[in-house]
Enzyme design. Structure first.
Site, short mmCIF file in Angstrom:
data_model
loop_
_atom_site.label_atom_id
_atom_site.label_comp_id
_atom_site.label_asym_id
_atom_site.label_seq_id
_atom_site.Cartn_x
_atom_site.Cartn_y
_atom_site.Cartn_z
N GLU A 23 45.09 35.94 31.09
CA GLU A 23 45.65 34.61 31.97
C GLU A 23 44.80 33.24 31.64
OE1 GLU A 23 45.12 36.71 34.25
OE2 GLU A 23 46.89 36.69 34.99
N HIS A 79 45.82 35.65 47.11
CA HIS A 79 47.15 35.81 47.26
C HIS A 79 48.63 34.48 48.09
CE1 HIS A 79 45.89 39.31 44.90
NE2 HIS A 79 46.62 39.32 44.35
#
Lengths: 376, 478
Positions: B211, B280
């Site tokens: 990322e 998450h």
């Protein structure tokens, strides 16, 4: 205002960097290849030097004069910036490039128009070398309205679309994925350009560097990673920070070729730069050049540099200085007179003095500038 | 008794799926681990294995059936020694189970021995109250934003997002999409489905799991004039890249005095999904909304998703586009027009009302709209403002509504401290103080990391009841 020497014929208009921007793009290519071929026809004498790989590198007199003048321009600029900082005219962070001049000047001679340059926070040298105006850079350092970023960026944040200079980035290592992205765009557009992505030995330990290496190799992106190893990441020596100190090998696990280069020797830098850039331009993917160099000053203006001895610095200055080295070459090999060399010195000094005066007299940005350029 | 084989849940948010194919036929013997069927979820087509051995006695759901609810029986498995006569008995209990709640735990073998009210008439399974189902009408033909007489079509948020990208990629060759699994896998959440086929690997780029690196690479490509759409598999992973989003993407235009910027969209699911726990399940709206130089969008409906993603891709600035996994499967009516673009920075009054203003965005809107329905039954008419864009925020629309209702409640799934509700509350103090008849109240997610346990997760999220309670408090009808 003093014009630069004819081989580059770079226009230094007296206007601000921004208003004169477009006029400066039309100058002849600074490619060493074009200079060399022109000089070869004129049958000029060349000087030679050995690179670390043992090859012999030829520079014409004009090329040596050009390199000398550019390196001197960077050095005098930085000395002046240091002075202005001491006078309180430059604030915040100010990272000087003194000692490392051969790296940017040699690389600049190896690239061609359209190739992009991006670096970290020790960026003044890169800007001067790629043809950005001393006045605009200095005015940015003093936070004035004619600075390259209208006074809103400062020492670490300047850009030039005309010169393909993409900053000037303050977060250690952040420019590496950014520069890889410039290369991505080159490949996407098939424009034949190469991204020259500079970073230091300190940044070489950042994770995002290796994320970038992986993608650059995976996608064969046209990027040359130039690691300027000046031996210290702020106050920590490479030996104390890196498990392996040959940073040119850092691409090995991605099969990115790399080499160590004598970064105090502009001839060696240009030769290595040409090899690396050709590799990238031919579609073979990234290439790593580790420039072994040295910064004479502290990491920033507030760094007392207690992590190294004065002797170490003095030894580099007296034995390895890239500018002194070239100066003696001009005199001994190209048979230039002291006066001829001094004439160059004076030209450079005049440019820098003018830039310094400009940077002090130019007004601060209008308060309304606070609210501009947030979004477009 | 034959064992019921139930429709399995194959993803955290799956509520129903399509029985794409039976691999085994009635009468086939199966061993544990044998593939018996293929099931298509909202994300992928998956093979389903038998967990018990026996003979496939009866197939209850034909292949090709769509909308099969999780936990509903799809077949009966005969155990060793059982014959087909056992199936009839099973079939009669089967009917009773059909109307059971999908959220009940999977049935075990003995469940039919305790039958429910015998007099209850058999029912055909109905569509669930929430989740995928009939199109939610957030856009009507008389909406001032669309031309009169425009036809409406039903699409899911997922399709709307894909269509937005595809349309913009057709329109502008500089637009490309990159991210993990966006190309050959067709998108971790199928948002990029079909894009690789149409646009090829040059413009639909699978990245490594990296990322920080690919975000910076995208920003660099943006500096060079490309218009990247960077997909994060979820925004939770964008925390690895937040330096590049803020320090490089958001600030460079300002730092360069307007010389260099980037037209780039960072998009992906944001906020809580279902049962995926603390790392998450986080709403980043207020994180990014804090940053000058960014635009921050959080769509609710399919129309928001399509119109705003198209606007985001065209915007010359970096845009953080916060989607929601649970909303991906929701169907909404959207105007059937050629180039449907919703302006950035403009809120939408989704429901008109005179008694209280409920301000929300993204999935928070589902609580707000349901609460408004319930409140209407109590005689309280709520005006529901869908912010759509968080930054720049259309605070004027909120102020105008509050001038009318004199009351304001905010709803969001994110944490309460320094939340979007906090911002709205402050702005109402500054801009509508004299119009307020009650303090602004915030309904938010609770101030804890998201727990995993189903009951705790429910408690951690806002509820319709909390919205109703807040509205009652500000209308002094509690």
């Amino acid at each position: 205002m003093a014009e630069k020497k004819p081989t580059t014929s770079r226009k230094r208009s007296s206007g601000t960097s921004r208003s004169s921007g477009t006029s400066r793009t039309s100058g002849p290519s600074r490619s060493s290849r074009s200079t060399k071929s022109a000089d070869a026809k004129s049958g000029e004498k060349t000087s030679t030097a050995k690179s670390m790989t043992g090859e012999t590198v030829h520079f014409t007199r004009d090329e040596d004069v050009y390199a000398y003048r550019e390196m001197l321009l960077v050095r005098r600029f930085e000395e002046k910036a240091g002075q202005l900082y001491g006078m309180g005219l430059i604030g915040g962070f100010c990272h000087l490039y003194i000692g490392q001049e051969a790296v940017v000047v040699g690389m600049q001679m190896a690239l061609k128009e359209g190739d992009q340059i991006i670096t970290g926070y020790r960026d003044h040298g890169h800007m001067i070398a790629c043809g950005m105006e001393s006045k605009g850079v200095m005015a940015e350092l003093t936070g004035r309205r004619s600075g390259y970023s209208k006074g809103k960026g400062g020492s670490m944040h300047m850009f030039s679309v005309d010169k393909n200079f993409y900053g000037g980035h303050g977060i250690v290592g952040a420019q590496v994925p950014l520069g890889t992205g410039l290369a991505f765009a080159n490949k996407y557009r098939e424009n034949g350009s190469v991204s020259i992505t500079y970073f230091g030995d300190g940044a070489a330990n950042q994770g995002q560097v290796y994320e970038s290496f992986n993608m650059a190799k995976l996608w064969s992106l046209p990027v040359v990673y130039v690691i300027e190893n000046n031996k210290y990441g702020m106050g920590t020596s490479v030996e104390r920070a890196s498990s392996t100190t040959n940073l040119s090998h850092r691409g090995a696990s991605f099969e990115i070729p790399g080499e160590q280069v004598d970064g105090m020797e502009v001839h060696a830098v240009r030769a290595a730069g040409e090899r690396a850039i050709a590799h990238a331009r031919e579609g073979k993917g990234p290439y790593i050049l580790e420039m072994l160099t040295y910064r004479y000053r502290g990491h920033s203006m507030s760094d007392p540099a207690k992590y190294r001895t004065r002797d170490e610095v003095n030894k580099m200055r007296t034995e390895r200085d890239p500018i002194e080295h070239l100066r003696s070459r001009l005199i001994e090999e190209h048979k230039m007179s002291e006066d001829e060399v001094k004439k160059i010195d004076k030209e450079v000094r005049d440019i820098i003095n003018e830039a310094a005066e400009f940077a002090q007299s130019d007004p601060e940005p209008d308060p309304s500038e606070l609210w501009t350029d947030v979004v477009r | 008794m034959p064992t019921e084989i139930l429709m399995p849940a194959l993803s955290p948010t799956m509520e129903e799926g399509k029985l794409a194919k039976w691999v085994k036929k009635e009468g086939d013997s199966v061993a544990a681990g044998d593939v018996i069927a293929e099931i298509e979820t909202d994300k992928a087509t998956m093979e389903v294995e038998a967990v018990d051995e026996g003979t496939l006695g009866k197939i209850l759901v034909d292949e090709g059936t769509e909308g099969v609810k999780v936990n509903s029986p799809i077949a009966l498995l005969l155990e060793e020694g059982e014959d087909e006569s056992a199936l009839d008995k099973a079939a009669s209990s089967q009917v009773k189970e059909d109307d059971s709640n999908a959220s009940e735990p999977p049935a075990d073998d003995g469940k039919d021995e305790a039958p429910k009210a015998a007099d209850e008439a058999p029912k055909v399974p109905a569509a669930p109250a929430s989740g995928p189902g009939p199109a939610e009408k957030t856009w009507t033909q008389d909406d001032p934003e669309i031309p009169e007489g425009t036809k409406m079509v039903s699409v899911t948020v997922r399709e709307a997002l894909r269509d937005a990208m595809a349309e913009e990629m057709r329109r502008d060759g500089d637009v490309y999409v990159m991210g993990e699994e966006v190309a050959e896998y067709q998108g971790a959440y199928k948002i990029t489905q079909g894009l690789l086929d149409e646009f090829g690997a040059r413009r639909v780029v699978d990245t490594p799991i990296t990322e920080h690196g690919f975000t910076g690479l995208g920003v660099g490509a943006g500096f060079a004039g490309l218009k990247p759409i960077v997909e994060f598999m979820t925004f939770n992973f964008a925390m690895q890249a937040i330096d590049q989003i803020i320090n490089s993407a958001a600030k460079t235009h300002y730092m360069s005095g307007g010389l260099i910027g980037c037209s780039i969209v960072f998009r992906g699911p944001n906020g809580a999904a279902a049962r995926v726990a603390a790392q998450h399940s986080q709403d980043y709206a207020s994180w990014y909304a804090h940053v000058p130089g960014l635009r921050v969008i959080q769509p609710y409906s399919a129309a928001d998703a399509k119109g705003l993603l198209k606007a985001a891709i065209r915007d010359p600035n970096p845009v953080v586009f916060l989607e929601n996994e649970i909303l991906y499967g929701h169907t909404f009516e959207i105007p059937d027009v050629d180039d449907f673009v919703v302006p950035i920075g403009k809120a939408k009054i989704e429901r008109k009302g005179s008694d209280v203003t409920i301000v929300s965005f993204g999935i928070g809107m589902t609580y707000a709209m349901q609460a408004a329905d319930e409140l209407a039954k109590m005689g309280i008419e709520a005006e529901v403002v869908n912010l759509r864009t968080i930054r720049p925020m259309d605070i004027e629309t909120v102020v105008e509504s509050v001038k009318k209702t004199n009351r304001c409640v905010t709803v969001e799934e994110g944490w309460p401290v320094c939340s979007i509700g906090s911002e709205i509350s402050a702005r109402m103090m500054e801009m509508a103080f004299d119009h307020l008849d009650a303090p602004v109240l915030r309904v938010t997610g609770k101030d804890v990391p998201m727990p995993y346990a189903a009951n705790l997760e429910k408690l951690a999220l806002p509820t319709v009841a909390e919205v109703i309670e807040a509205v009652k408090a500000v209308t002094y009808t509690a």
